[in-house]
Design a protein around this motif. Structure first.
Motif, mmCIF file in Angstrom:
data_model
loop_
_atom_site.group_PDB
_atom_site.id
_atom_site.type_symbol
_atom_site.label_atom_id
_atom_site.label_comp_id
_atom_site.label_asym_id
_atom_site.label_seq_id
_atom_site.Cartn_x
_atom_site.Cartn_y
_atom_site.Cartn_z
ATOM 1 N N GLY A 214 0.772 -1.237 0.000
ATOM 2 C CA GLY A 214 0.000 0.000 0.000
ATOM 3 C C GLY A 214 0.799 1.279 0.000
ATOM 4 O O GLY A 214 0.230 2.356 -0.039
ATOM 5 N N ARG A 217 -0.016 3.575 -4.642
ATOM 6 C CA ARG A 217 -1.176 2.848 -5.194
ATOM 7 C C ARG A 217 -0.762 2.151 -6.468
ATOM 8 O O ARG A 217 -0.584 2.770 -7.494
ATOM 9 C CB ARG A 217 -2.301 3.833 -5.493
ATOM 10 C CG ARG A 217 -3.306 3.890 -4.381
ATOM 11 C CD ARG A 217 -4.467 4.746 -4.810
ATOM 12 N NE ARG A 217 -4.600 5.853 -3.893
ATOM 13 C CZ ARG A 217 -5.083 7.027 -4.246
ATOM 14 N NH1 ARG A 217 -5.404 7.255 -5.509
ATOM 15 N NH2 ARG A 217 -5.218 7.966 -3.367
ATOM 16 N N ASN A 218 -0.556 0.870 -6.403
ATOM 17 C CA ASN A 218 0.153 0.231 -7.492
ATOM 18 C C ASN A 218 -0.089 -1.269 -7.467
ATOM 19 O O ASN A 218 0.824 -2.047 -7.257
ATOM 20 C CB ASN A 218 1.649 0.558 -7.296
ATOM 21 C CG ASN A 218 2.508 0.014 -8.388
ATOM 22 O OD1 ASN A 218 2.031 -0.414 -9.414
ATOM 23 N ND2 ASN A 218 3.792 0.026 -8.152
ATOM 24 N N HIS A 219 -1.333 -1.665 -7.669
ATOM 25 C CA HIS A 219 -1.591 -3.098 -7.615
ATOM 26 C C HIS A 219 -1.202 -3.756 -8.937
ATOM 27 O O HIS A 219 -1.738 -3.426 -9.977
ATOM 28 C CB HIS A 219 -3.053 -3.378 -7.301
ATOM 29 C CG HIS A 219 -3.313 -4.829 -7.084
ATOM 30 N ND1 HIS A 219 -2.991 -5.460 -5.907
ATOM 31 C CD2 HIS A 219 -3.802 -5.774 -7.900
ATOM 32 C CE1 HIS A 219 -3.283 -6.740 -6.013
ATOM 33 N NE2 HIS A 219 -3.787 -6.955 -7.210
ATOM 34 N N GLU A 301 -0.511 10.699 -11.456
ATOM 35 C CA GLU A 301 -1.003 10.133 -10.193
ATOM 36 C C GLU A 301 -0.537 10.993 -9.019
ATOM 37 O O GLU A 301 0.375 11.811 -9.147
ATOM 38 C CB GLU A 301 -0.478 8.699 -10.029
ATOM 39 C CG GLU A 301 -1.086 7.736 -11.028
ATOM 40 C CD GLU A 301 -0.373 6.402 -11.078
ATOM 41 O OE1 GLU A 301 -0.939 5.478 -11.651
ATOM 42 O OE2 GLU A 301 0.752 6.292 -10.566
#
Lengths: 359, 147
Positions: A214, A217-219, A301
């Motif tokens: 977390g 933000r970078n899944h 972003e």
């Protein structure tokens, strides 16, 4: 005042003799040879080549032997040797789509042209110590099957066709070699990738993991991971003929990340990229995740102030030779510096005492 | 066309397994007179990748290369650019490159170049057939909503 210190030669020489003896170990046990290391400790050899930034298995194996298996010390030896080599030139950019794959998987698409091929992997092993390896010489032979010798296209190229993923288009800019030019922030993505490719696996793994937990933000999904041999093409200067000058093993990872759109472009997936020498998939995946997290500005972003988004933090600290050079130098003699500090502390304490007596 | 075939033999020599190339050459037992234009030197070539496999170039790291150049007579030159740090391999490559431009072409082609190509093809086939054996055949289980 500076006081130069001399001496210690005898102690140093004797320390190095002992190092030599202890490196050899028990002489009743057969000595390791370079080929045994390069054939049987291949992933250590790969790591030293990748972070040493020099693809040469024999040299890497030698460095591992010389360093008693301390891989960062081995990488140091490779880097030092690398600087002595005259640079003959630069290759043409490699075509990883033409890779002779040992392994090729996608975690995002089940049915892909060219299929999923596991290759020699630790995945799905039970991670139980195999006591059979304590005994001599037994191993299973690889199975073989008939195949089609077709090029295996990149998985993401299929998403590309539909416009569902951001395209990687050449800007035409030549990339600066960060090992020959001073680093000036902000860097181009090419410069960042060069730095990450030779960066420390552990450091990049930690940062990549932080993005998953977390911190940015970078899944990410692994769109594709492939390992295999790629032909390196180089133009012979005397002849102007481009030849396949070397066959080099690479691992490449393309990550697929959450989508992004704008007024001009409809929503599409974004990507991160990892490419390293050897079969180092943990490193390739980590590299792709960290590459992606540093692209926040490009995609508009939010900057969350986390380490993995901060290119100056990542790039300045991912090189384990720079890091260990600075870290380990503090164990070398600092008597003079420390003497000055000691004098200062004594003086401050004396003044403190005087002040106390006065009150 | 000359360039195409030269490209092929230079590539085979460059990426040859060094021990195999040396044994093939030594078995021929040829005594060749030559002069050095450049004695074997060890260096490196910077390997470039592409960002995201299709974008801008970037430097991945270097690979060790040995090169040398020689001539048989004033007209015929041979260049030995090879992977690795073996000076003898580089010299053999340069000699083969030079001889491929002479009437000895057939001997070199048959006894060295063709064998190197075959050796590399065998290696390639071995990898492809082992990789194929690890191909995953997925089948989807019937899910609740499919019933």
């Amino acid at each position: 005042m500076y006081v130069s210190v001399k001496g210690g030669e005898k102690a140093i020489n004797n320390a190095h003799s002992w190092l030599s003896e202890i490196r050899r170990g028990d002489v009743n046990i057969a000595e390791l040879n370079i080929k045994q290391i390069s054939e049987q400790l291949t992933l250590s050899v790969d790591r030293v080549m990748s972070e040493g930034s020099l693809y040469d298995k024999d040299l890497s194996a030698l460095a591992i032997k010389q360093s008693r298996g301390d891989l960062i010390e081995a990488i140091f030896l490779m880097r030092a040797y690398r600087t002595t080599l005259p640079r003959i030139g630069s290759s043409k950019p490699i075509e990883t789509s033409k890779m002779l794959c040992l392994r090729r998987i996608s975690a995002t698409f089940k049915d892909i042209p060219g299929k999923q091929k596991l290759g020699p992997t630790f995945d799905y092993t039970h991670r139980l110590l195999d006591f059979k390896l304590l005994a001599d010489g037994e191993y299973e032979k690889a199975k073989i099957e008939k195949y089609d010798d077709k090029e295996i296209p990149h998985v993401l190229s299929f998403l590309n066709k539909e416009g569902l993923i951001q395209k990687e288009i050449p800007s035409g800019k030549t990339s600066k070699d960060i090992t020959r030019n001073p680093i000036n922030f902000p860097l181009t993505r090419s410069e960042r990738l060069q730095s990450l490719s030779r960066g420390d696996e552990g450091f990049l793994l930690g940062l990549a993991y932080s993005t998953q937990r977390g911190y940015a933000r970078n899944h990410a999904f692994v769109g594709e991971l492939r390992t295999g041999y790629v032909e390196v093409q180089f133009e012979i200067p005397e002849l102007g003929i481009e030849i396949n000058i070397a066959d080099v093993m690479f691992t490449e990872c393309e990550s697929v990340n959450q989508f992004k759109g704008s007024k001009k472009i409809p929503a599409q997936f974004t990507r991160g990229y990892g490419l390293v020498f050897g079969q180092l998939e943990r490193k390739a995946i980590s590299m792709a995740l960290v590459d992606r997290s540093m692209r926040w500005k490009e995609f508009g972003e939010e900057y969350l102030g986390v380490a993995a988004q901060d290119e100056e933090f990542v790039i300045s600290h991912c090189d384990n030779i720079q890091a260990t050079g600075f870290l380990e130098h503090i164990k070398l003699p600092h008597y003079v510096d420390f003497q000055a500090e000691l004098d200062l502390v004594r003086k401050i304490r004396e003044e403190y005492k005087k002040n106390e007596q006065r009150t | 066309m000359q360039n195409e075939s030269r490209k092929q033999w230079l590539s085979s020599l460059a990426t040859a397994d060094e021990n195999y190339l040396i044994s093939l050459w030594d078995n021929l037992n040829m005594k060749i007179e030559y002069n050095w234009l450049r004695e074997p030197e060890i260096g490196s070539v910077m390997v470039q990748g592409k960002v995201g496999a299709t974008g801008d170039n970037f430097n991945v790291g270097e690979v060790t290369i040995t090169r040398c150049s020689l001539n048989l007579d004033k007209k015929i030159q041979g260049h030995g650019y090879v992977q690795g740090r073996n000076k003898y391999k580089s010299k053999i490559a340069a000699l083969c490159d030079a001889l491929m431009q002479t009437e000895k072409k057939e001997i070199i082609k048959r006894n060295i170049i063709d064998k190197l190509i075959k050796y590399k093809n065998n290696k390639r086939n071995e990898i492809l057939s082992k990789t194929e054996a690890t191909k995953v055949d997925f089948f989807t289980l019937v899910r609740g909503e499919d019933k």
